[in-house]
Motif scaffolding. Sequence first.
Motif, PDB file in Angstrom:
ATOM      1  N   THR A 133       0.847  -1.195   0.000  1.00 30.98           N
ATOM      2  CA  THR A 133       0.000   0.000   0.000  1.00 30.98           C
ATOM      3  C   THR A 133       0.876   1.236   0.000  1.00 30.98           C
ATOM      4  O   THR A 133       1.816   1.331   0.789  1.00 30.98           O
ATOM      5  N   GLY A 134       0.575   2.172  -0.880  1.00 28.70           N
ATOM      6  CA  GLY A 134       1.292   3.446  -0.905  1.00 28.70           C
ATOM      7  C   GLY A 134       0.536   4.498  -0.110  1.00 28.70           C
ATOM      8  O   GLY A 134      -0.699   4.550  -0.158  1.00 28.70           O
ATOM      9  N   TYR A 135       1.273   5.321   0.620  1.00 27.64           N
ATOM     10  CA  TYR A 135       0.685   6.437   1.362  1.00 27.64           C
ATOM     11  C   TYR A 135       1.390   7.728   0.967  1.00 27.64           C
ATOM     12  O   TYR A 135       2.627   7.763   0.862  1.00 27.64           O
ATOM     13  N   GLY A 136       0.618   8.790   0.775  1.00 23.03           N
ATOM     14  CA  GLY A 136       1.208  10.078   0.435  1.00 23.03           C
ATOM     15  C   GLY A 136       0.201  11.197   0.580  1.00 23.03           C
ATOM     16  O   GLY A 136      -0.804  11.068   1.290  1.00 23.03           O
ATOM     17  N   ILE A 137       0.434  12.303  -0.116  1.00 28.40           N
ATOM     18  CA  ILE A 137      -0.428  13.493  -0.049  1.00 28.40           C
ATOM     19  C   ILE A 137      -1.110  13.697  -1.395  1.00 28.40           C
ATOM     20  O   ILE A 137      -0.488  13.542  -2.446  1.00 28.40           O
ATOM     21  N   ARG A 138      -2.367  14.078  -1.349  1.00 31.68           N
ATOM     22  CA  ARG A 138      -3.112  14.386  -2.574  1.00 31.68           C
ATOM     23  C   ARG A 138      -2.939  15.880  -2.879  1.00 31.68           C
ATOM     24  O   ARG A 138      -3.762  16.717  -2.508  1.00 31.68           O
ATOM     25  N   PHE A 144       4.418  22.259 -10.081  1.00 33.46           N
ATOM     26  CA  PHE A 144       3.986  23.424 -10.848  1.00 33.46           C
ATOM     27  C   PHE A 144       3.924  23.042 -12.322  1.00 33.46           C
ATOM     28  O   PHE A 144       4.489  22.033 -12.743  1.00 33.46           O
ATOM     29  N   LYS A 145       3.215  23.858 -13.084  1.00 32.48           N
ATOM     30  CA  LYS A 145       3.223  23.724 -14.539  1.00 32.48           C
ATOM     31  C   LYS A 145       4.260  24.703 -15.054  1.00 32.48           C
ATOM     32  O   LYS A 145       4.221  25.896 -14.738  1.00 32.48           O
ATOM     33  N   GLN A 146       5.193  24.202 -15.848  1.00 31.86           N
ATOM     34  CA  GLN A 146       6.332  25.009 -16.283  1.00 31.86           C
ATOM     35  C   GLN A 146       6.029  25.736 -17.596  1.00 31.86           C
ATOM     36  O   GLN A 146       5.531  25.136 -18.551  1.00 31.86           O
ATOM     37  N   LYS A 147       6.336  27.023 -17.609  1.00 30.88           N
ATOM     38  CA  LYS A 147       6.270  27.841 -18.827  1.00 30.88           C
ATOM     39  C   LYS A 147       7.627  28.507 -19.007  1.00 30.88           C
ATOM     40  O   LYS A 147       8.393  28.678 -18.050  1.00 30.88           O
ATOM     41  N   PHE A 148       7.923  28.919 -20.235  1.00 34.60           N
ATOM     42  CA  PHE A 148       9.128  29.699 -20.511  1.00 34.60           C
ATOM     43  C   PHE A 148       8.729  31.079 -21.016  1.00 34.60           C
ATOM     44  O   PHE A 148       7.906  31.204 -21.925  1.00 34.60           O
ATOM     45  N   MET A 149       9.312  32.109 -20.386  1.00 37.15           N
ATOM     46  CA  MET A 149       9.129  33.484 -20.841  1.00 37.15           C
ATOM     47  C   MET A 149      10.499  34.119 -20.971  1.00 37.15           C
ATOM     48  O   MET A 149      11.232  34.201 -19.978  1.00 37.15           O
ATOM     49  N   ASP A 150      10.875  34.542 -22.183  1.00 42.02           N
ATOM     50  CA  ASP A 150      12.216  35.068 -22.452  1.00 42.02           C
ATOM     51  C   ASP A 150      13.291  34.058 -22.027  1.00 42.02           C
ATOM     52  O   ASP A 150      14.381  34.444 -21.598  1.00 42.02           O
ATOM     53  N   ASN A 238      -3.782  24.624   2.629  1.00 40.48           N
ATOM     54  CA  ASN A 238      -2.437  24.992   2.182  1.00 40.48           C
ATOM     55  C   ASN A 238      -1.457  23.833   2.314  1.00 40.48           C
ATOM     56  O   ASN A 238      -0.489  23.731   1.548  1.00 40.48           O
ATOM     57  N   ILE A 239      -1.694  22.954   3.272  1.00 38.35           N
ATOM     58  CA  ILE A 239      -0.787  21.829   3.506  1.00 38.35           C
ATOM     59  C   ILE A 239      -0.696  20.936   2.275  1.00 38.35           C
ATOM     60  O   ILE A 239       0.374  20.412   1.945  1.00 38.35           O
ATOM     61  N   GLY A 240      -1.806  20.761   1.579  1.00 42.80           N
ATOM     62  CA  GLY A 240      -1.817  19.883   0.409  1.00 42.80           C
ATOM     63  C   GLY A 240      -1.874  20.612  -0.915  1.00 42.80           C
ATOM     64  O   GLY A 240      -2.181  20.014  -1.946  1.00 42.80           O
ATOM     65  N   LYS A 241      -1.548  21.900  -0.916  1.00 44.69           N
ATOM     66  CA  LYS A 241      -1.644  22.658  -2.159  1.00 44.69           C
ATOM     67  C   LYS A 241      -0.554  22.267  -3.164  1.00 44.69           C
ATOM     68  O   LYS A 241      -0.832  21.973  -4.327  1.00 44.69           O
ATOM     69  N   VAL A 242       0.729  22.276  -2.711  1.00 45.11           N
ATOM     70  CA  VAL A 242       1.856  22.174  -3.640  1.00 45.11           C
ATOM     71  C   VAL A 242       2.912  21.218  -3.098  1.00 45.11           C
ATOM     72  O   VAL A 242       3.211  21.231  -1.894  1.00 45.11           O
ATOM     73  N   LEU A 243       3.470  20.409  -3.965  1.00 49.13           N
ATOM     74  CA  LEU A 243       4.602  19.551  -3.626  1.00 49.13           C
ATOM     75  C   LEU A 243       5.858  20.403  -3.469  1.00 49.13           C
ATOM     76  O   LEU A 243       6.159  21.241  -4.320  1.00 49.13           O
ATOM     77  N   TYR A 244       6.606  20.194  -2.396  1.00 47.63           N
ATOM     78  CA  TYR A 244       7.858  20.902  -2.134  1.00 47.63           C
ATOM     79  C   TYR A 244       7.708  22.416  -2.260  1.00 47.63           C
ATOM     80  O   TYR A 244       8.305  23.051  -3.133  1.00 47.63           O
ATOM     81  N   PRO A 245       6.899  23.030  -1.401  1.00 50.54           N
ATOM     82  CA  PRO A 245       6.791  24.495  -1.439  1.00 50.54           C
ATOM     83  C   PRO A 245       8.141  25.137  -1.155  1.00 50.54           C
ATOM     84  O   PRO A 245       8.984  24.570  -0.463  1.00 50.54           O
TER      85      PRO A 245
END
Length: 795
Positions: A133-138, A144-150, A238-245
């Motif tokens: 069984t795997g356990y983690g955070i949803r 993040f979604k990566q974009k390139f600007m300049d 906020n705890i589950g918002k983002v991986l590696y804040p």
Amino acid sequence: MDYKFIIKQRMEGYTLTSFGKNLQECSINEKHIALSKALMEEIVPPWRESEKKFKDKKRAYYLSSEYLMGRALSNNLINLNIKNEIESLMNDIGVSYNDIEEAEEDAALGNGGLGRLAACFLDSAATLDYPLTGYGIRYAFGIFKQKFMDGFQVEAADDWLKYGDPWSIRKEDEKVRVRFSSGEIYAVPYDTPIIGYKSNTINTLRLWKAEPLEVFNFKEFNDQHYDLAVKEKNDAENIGKVLYPNDSNDEGKILRLKQQYFFVSASLQDIVRNYKMNHSDFKDFSYYHAIQLNDTHPTVAIPELMRIFTRIEGLSWEESWNIVVNTFAYTNHTLLAEALEQWPVKLYKALLPEIYDIIVGINNQLMHELGGRGIYNSEAYQYEIIQHDSIKMAHLAIYGSKSINGVAKIHSDLLKDRELNQWYRLYPERFNNKTNGITQRRWLLQSNQELSNFITELLQTDSWITDLSKLKDLERYINDENVLRKFLDIKQIKKDQLAEYILKHDGVQIDSKSIYDVQIKRMHEYKRQLLNAFHILDLYYRLKEDPNMDIVPRTFIFGAKAAPGYFRAKAVIKFINDIANLVNNDSDIGGKIRVVFVENYRVSYAERIFPAADVSEQISTAGKEASGTGNMKFMLNGAPTLGTYDGANIEIVQEAGEDNNFIFGLRVEDIMEIQSSYNPYEYYNGVPGLRRVVDSLINGTFDDKGTGVYSELYDSLLKGANWHRPDNYFILKDFEDYRNAQQAINDIYKDRINWAKRCWMNIANAGKFSSDRTIEEYAREIWNIESTKQEVNIR
């Protein structure tokens, strides 16, 4: 009743009740959701049966901060052995299966090799009928979604749940409370089925969502304090918002610590609750449970289980500790000192005071044990869990676990001989190696159907899908030119497909007849994307000087995300994008080289890149890459390794032959010999062409838009920066040897059959690198769990 008719009926029912539309009126995203939900009706009954069959068996639990799962639809259909039927159904109703597949968002639950390894392990365990069984955070928005600007990386929210997640089930009645010093929150589980390939097992990935005890404070709202009315909800979520804040300040560090404790506490409460349903005491707890810590992120599990046992369940300290040590095992994934996690004592005291008290107790017990062994004072200091107001999580993980494993032979040897030598001398029986692996179901069967079919045709069996060692039989075709030419034809098909995809998604036209030279991995200085970039720029300058230079056209493909706060890594991304802009727009070089940095690199993009690659760039500084798994995916799809003698590269060349790969550069023993006297200026001034490319960072060739990131990058190479010595990763020292290896690739590639032989030998010897083999070793040598082969009717 016809199976396809049943699935279609279900889809029509879901579109009516979920979207208020007939199936034909729905968008492609809605059709994807409807199909997935229809398939879940097939999956849930055997999933429940699979849970029952493991009820009285010892089980393993994988605690990981990330799971880089990729898309679920095709993987599930392949493992259920119904992909052809579903493709046929989609054709019958006038829907492109490829469009349905593309409509699925990649699950944004991971970033790099750590998370992808966890995903491969779950697949292998289910395929081999092991209870894992795997356990983690949803995470709501992933990394993040990566974009390139300049040319700069810009981070945006990855809203992967915007259409919902049809593959997970919320288990409201199994939520638990997690307590911080600031208050309590709910951890609500979402369960995702992990389906084994043609097996009798469907395991579970349980991800926790953080929610408040009080969603909405009516009094605060009525008092017109609108922000306060939802503050508790926002703080919890906020705890589950983002991986590696970003943790460049204390607020970010506190959020990361909350994340770690949140999912660990919830998972352990869940495990203990389930155990208590069938047991009146805890004497058999470690007999029924093996918990693997995937790196140091979940190490707080050790004091948390001590807290549960001693302060909730009433066990003695001694009894609790004995259970804990015999339950936990720790996987170390890094040789980088700065990546061996440490936490400021002040944060633990502020956020988790009860846990801190237990860590102090564990540290005191360790010091007492060391004293009993005659280890005191300065000698004992090197073992301390609490040092200089920091908590050393690796020390806690080692002391509180029965097993400590590295993830490639050289990595495990370096842990024992150098990085963790004092611990190895203390507990030699705990240390072992488990070389990483990858699942061939996703990384060959799913992503390279053409090569998969060809292999099955040659072997006259598809048994390699669950026993990758069968590929060894392909060696008998090493001198069969018809087979080798067929392989080259398949490689060309995959290259054509990737060129089309890159043009569509990144707007870059590439030559599909060129060599695809690929480096796709997490962006980090030790992985040395900068070395690759310097070589490209050097090659460009040489082509400018001699447009008639005899080279096979080359396309350099990069894919990587840099952590939001890792500014030097982000500078390298900008530098590569600037080189791409220079090279790709210069008609003088006749299109002989092209550079593309694919945007938002992810699993679904990787599934297209690995099968198309000609060259696998694995060029990390020797002794820094624990293992790597991308190198294995390239190997399996027939791309020779261009790499240092490091990590799993060593085992790859041992299996496939160094003559069939391209090994260059310093080795670990070389670095140990020269590092104290190393002077990068010797190579900066002495290697032809090198100074020119390094100086491009500061001489106006490229524009960092006034940010100063290029001059800082330049200084890191020649003067040192932060805590690093000059050229800490020996880019300048290895440059010439790397350039020579690149020239060898150019020359050998011209003989297409000879090149194909090298590729073929890599495929034929990739059997060792299946995650099935790795999981078998974990199951047998660490977890002591058994495979269960009871019949469960998947259909």
